[in-house]
Design a protein around this motif. Structure first.
Motif, PDB file in Angstrom:
ATOM      1  N   PRO A 254     -13.875  -7.022 -14.117  1.00 15.08           N
ATOM      2  CA  PRO A 254     -12.076  -6.558 -15.166  1.00 15.08           C
ATOM      3  C   PRO A 254     -11.105  -5.940 -13.942  1.00 15.08           C
ATOM      4  O   PRO A 254     -10.709  -5.972 -12.876  1.00 15.08           O
ATOM      5  CB  PRO A 254     -12.184  -5.478 -15.576  1.00 15.08           C
ATOM      6  N   THR A 255      -9.762  -6.388 -14.402  1.00 14.43           N
ATOM      7  CA  THR A 255      -8.408  -6.467 -13.683  1.00 14.43           C
ATOM      8  C   THR A 255      -8.238  -4.701 -14.008  1.00 14.43           C
ATOM      9  O   THR A 255      -9.006  -3.858 -14.635  1.00 14.43           O
ATOM     10  CB  THR A 255      -7.190  -6.962 -13.769  1.00 14.43           C
ATOM     11  N   THR A 256      -8.120  -4.279 -12.475  1.00 16.16           N
ATOM     12  CA  THR A 256      -7.513  -3.003 -12.076  1.00 16.16           C
ATOM     13  C   THR A 256      -5.948  -2.830 -11.611  1.00 16.16           C
ATOM     14  O   THR A 256      -5.488  -3.659 -11.611  1.00 16.16           O
ATOM     15  CB  THR A 256      -7.807  -1.971 -10.593  1.00 16.16           C
ATOM     16  N   TYR A 257      -5.473  -2.136 -12.546  1.00 20.19           N
ATOM     17  CA  TYR A 257      -3.882  -1.727 -12.550  1.00 20.19           C
ATOM     18  C   TYR A 257      -3.359  -0.531 -11.729  1.00 20.19           C
ATOM     19  O   TYR A 257      -4.111   0.420 -11.815  1.00 20.19           O
ATOM     20  CB  TYR A 257      -3.325  -1.990 -13.476  1.00 20.19           C
ATOM     21  N   ARG A 258      -2.719  -1.018 -10.944  1.00 18.19           N
ATOM     22  CA  ARG A 258      -1.679   0.448 -10.067  1.00 18.19           C
ATOM     23  C   ARG A 258      -0.176   0.932 -10.656  1.00 18.19           C
ATOM     24  O   ARG A 258       0.456  -0.083 -10.525  1.00 18.19           O
ATOM     25  CB  ARG A 258      -1.870   0.020  -8.406  1.00 18.19           C
ATOM     26  N   LYS A 259      -0.206   1.992 -11.107  1.00 27.47           N
ATOM     27  CA  LYS A 259       0.913   2.411 -11.408  1.00 27.47           C
ATOM     28  C   LYS A 259       0.827   3.874 -10.831  1.00 27.47           C
ATOM     29  O   LYS A 259       0.431   5.000 -11.299  1.00 27.47           O
ATOM     30  CB  LYS A 259       1.305   2.056 -13.144  1.00 27.47           C
ATOM     31  N   ASP A 260       2.654   3.650 -10.130  1.00 29.60           N
ATOM     32  CA  ASP A 260       2.837   4.934  -8.932  1.00 29.60           C
ATOM     33  C   ASP A 260       3.572   5.204  -9.092  1.00 29.60           C
ATOM     34  O   ASP A 260       4.879   4.079  -9.405  1.00 29.60           O
ATOM     35  CB  ASP A 260       2.471   4.732  -7.829  1.00 29.60           C
ATOM     36  N   ILE A 261       4.367   6.715  -9.428  1.00 33.59           N
ATOM     37  CA  ILE A 261       5.969   6.705  -9.768  1.00 33.59           C
ATOM     38  C   ILE A 261       5.964   8.260  -9.206  1.00 33.59           C
ATOM     39  O   ILE A 261       5.106   8.758  -8.777  1.00 33.59           O
ATOM     40  CB  ILE A 261       6.364   6.965 -10.879  1.00 33.59           C
ATOM     41  N   GLY A 262       6.974   8.633  -8.351  1.00 30.10           N
ATOM     42  CA  GLY A 262       7.326   9.809  -7.949  1.00 30.10           C
ATOM     43  C   GLY A 262       9.147   9.968  -6.788  1.00 30.10           C
ATOM     44  O   GLY A 262       9.640   8.485  -7.447  1.00 30.10           O
TER      45      GLY A 262
END
Length: 507
Positions: A254-262
């Motif tokens: 399955p698709t893996t998502y990257r969500k980063d905020i800083g």
């Protein structure tokens, strides 16, 4: 006999408390209300009204005469900026010598003009700015009396304009860019010029040729007509958002998502004290390390380049020796995400400097690495004219971790601590420099052989160089947040050198 006993005491008093070497060289700086355009042209009225620093001294190849290549410097300021213009005259019409247009160029391979400011006039710490003859900028922070950290980059503007008989450097440096103490009206200042065609290095104040022109022990004095203005609110925030997706079609995963905020933030609590904050930093903008071939059995040392760690870095990074560092900031976040961190650093007054840092890293399930907390305290007190004494405490603590609980994962230390004190010697004329330090580490199950003692003394004369250094590192000394490639050794390293200067008559 009493008189004989008093002689060493008198010598020590003169040695420690002697007056600043070049205090007689003074440049007065006056506030201007006239506009200044940074264009490399000496045509504004503000420059015509400014005092001039000229009649430079030769530093190399000889230090016994005035420079053959003429240079003149003027400075002024307004509510926002310090302005400087340097006219670098040529003895003959010829192309200037420039190796590179990159920032922080190699000093000895470029015609350049560089100046050094010591805002506390303590002859220990400061800033350097300048450019080569093609306009490439140079900037850095100064520490230990004249060593430059060129990884420090900041915001300022400059222009270099070339003429047939000269080249002119003009710059505006915002007060917000540098750190200085409110109310101080005398700063240390010096100007350096290198002209490769004439094979001449010169300085506004006289400097013995065995020392670099960056030596803060030999600065003159910049006298302000009134106290420099307060920098005012100085807050910068750099947020980021990063997203992406990954899918392995061959494995039909399955698709893996990257969500980063800083975000990173820099807050000037005063004109000399700075607070750095970071939350989930990315550091993707940091310059890559140089590729180096390692031919020995010890790990290589790569300098810190992340901006969060650079301001007042000498407070933390220069405790100890090249291969005995109780703290090395690159141990934090090495392949492990940082959750958050705070860093307070700067000068409290002319005598006291402080550095406090606390950072938290995330855990990693794959390797069993627990979340860890890093705390560092550095305190420096000025002694005598240019010497100082430092205290440092470093603590690395694993959070909510029980070593050995999971037998399938590596075992990590529960804690590691280092406590140290060092005395840094710097004579008024920079002829004598040295250091003496003691370190002790604290780790679970280790209570003996965890000490370090090291000391050195260096005499640098015009012809003679005499040095002594010894290092004693215990077999159980452990600095997990430092850089100590090996332990359990004793090293003694005396040195003696003599410089021969040929005495050849002119043509």
């Amino acid at each position: 006999m009493k008189h004989l006993l008093l002689l060493p005491l008198c010598f020590l008093t003169i040695f420690v408390f002697a007056q600043k070497k070049n205090s007689g060289y003074q440049l007065h700086i006056h506030k201007t209300s006239l506009p200044i355009k940074i264009d490399g042209e000496l045509n504004e009225q503000a420059w015509k009204d400014a005092a001039v620093a000229d009649n430079f001294f030769m530093v190399l190849p000889m230090d016994t005469s005035h420079a053959k290549v003429k240079t003149s410097v003027r400075m002024t300021y307004d509510a926002q900026n310090i302005y400087i213009i340097a006219v670098c005259y040529l003895t003959k019409q010829a192309p200037y010598m420039v190796e590179s247009l990159r920032r922080d160029f190699s000093f000895g391979k470029n015609d350049n003009f560089i100046f050094f400011i010591d805002p506390f006039d303590d002859r220990t710490n400061g800033f350097t700015f300048g450019a080569n003859a093609a306009g490439a900028q140079w900037d850095g922070s100064l520490y230990s009396g004249g060593s430059a950290d060129l990884s420090w980059d900041n915001k300022w503007i400059s222009v270099v304009k070339n003429y047939p008989d000269k080249w002119i450097f003009e710059a505006a440096i915002p007060f917000k860019t540098i750190r200085y103490k409110k109310g101080i009206t005398q700063w240390g200042i010096n100007f350096s010029r290198l002209d490769i065609k004439e094979a001449e290095k010169s300085s506004w104040t006289p400097i013995p040729r065995q020392f670099p022109t960056a030596s803060l022990a030999y600065t003159g004095t910049l006298i302000w007509d009134e106290a420099p203005p307060e920098a005012g609110a100085n807050i910068s925030v750099i947020p980021y958002v990063l997203g992406g997706l990954t899918k392995d079609y061959d494995a039909k995963k399955p698709t893996t998502y990257r969500k980063d905020i800083g975000a990173d933030a820099k807050i000037a609590l005063s004109s000399s004290l700075n607070l750095d904050l970071t939350v989930n930093p990315d550091f993707s903008q940091v310059e890559v390390d140089k590729q180096v071939t390692n031919l020995d059995r010890y790990e290589l040392f790569f300098p810190e380049k992340r901006q969060f760690f650079l301001e007042n870095a000498d407070l933390f990074a220069n405790f100890g020796y090249t291969n005995i560092r109780p703290f090395f900031s690159r141990r934090i976040g090495l392949g492990v995400p940082i959750s958050y961190g705070a860093r307070l650093s700067g000068s409290i007054d002319k005598n006291w400097r402080i550095g406090v840092m606390d950072m938290k890293t995330k855990s990693q399930d794959a390797t069993g690495l627990p979340a860890q907390n890093f705390t560092v305290l550095a305190l420096q007190r000025r002694l005598f004219a240019r010497s100082n004494i430092r205290f440092m405490f470093v603590n690395k603590q694993s959070v909510n971790y029980q070593p050995g609980k999971d037998s399938t994962k590596p075992v990590y230390s529960l804690y590691n601590r280092n406590l140290g004190i060092e005395y840094n010697l710097a004579s008024v004329n920079n002829a004598f420099t040295g250091k003496a330090m003691m370190l002790k580490s604290f780790s679970p199950g280790k209570s003996t052989g965890d000490f370090v003692h090291a000391a050195n003394l260096l005499y640098t004369g015009k012809k003679w160089m005499l040095a002594w250094q010894h290092e004693i590192v215990g077999k159980s000394y452990n600095a997990e947040v430092g850089y100590v490639p090996r332990n359990n050794y004793i090293k003694i390293n005396p040195q003696i050198g003599y410089n021969f200067f040929p005495n050849r008559k002119g043509k």
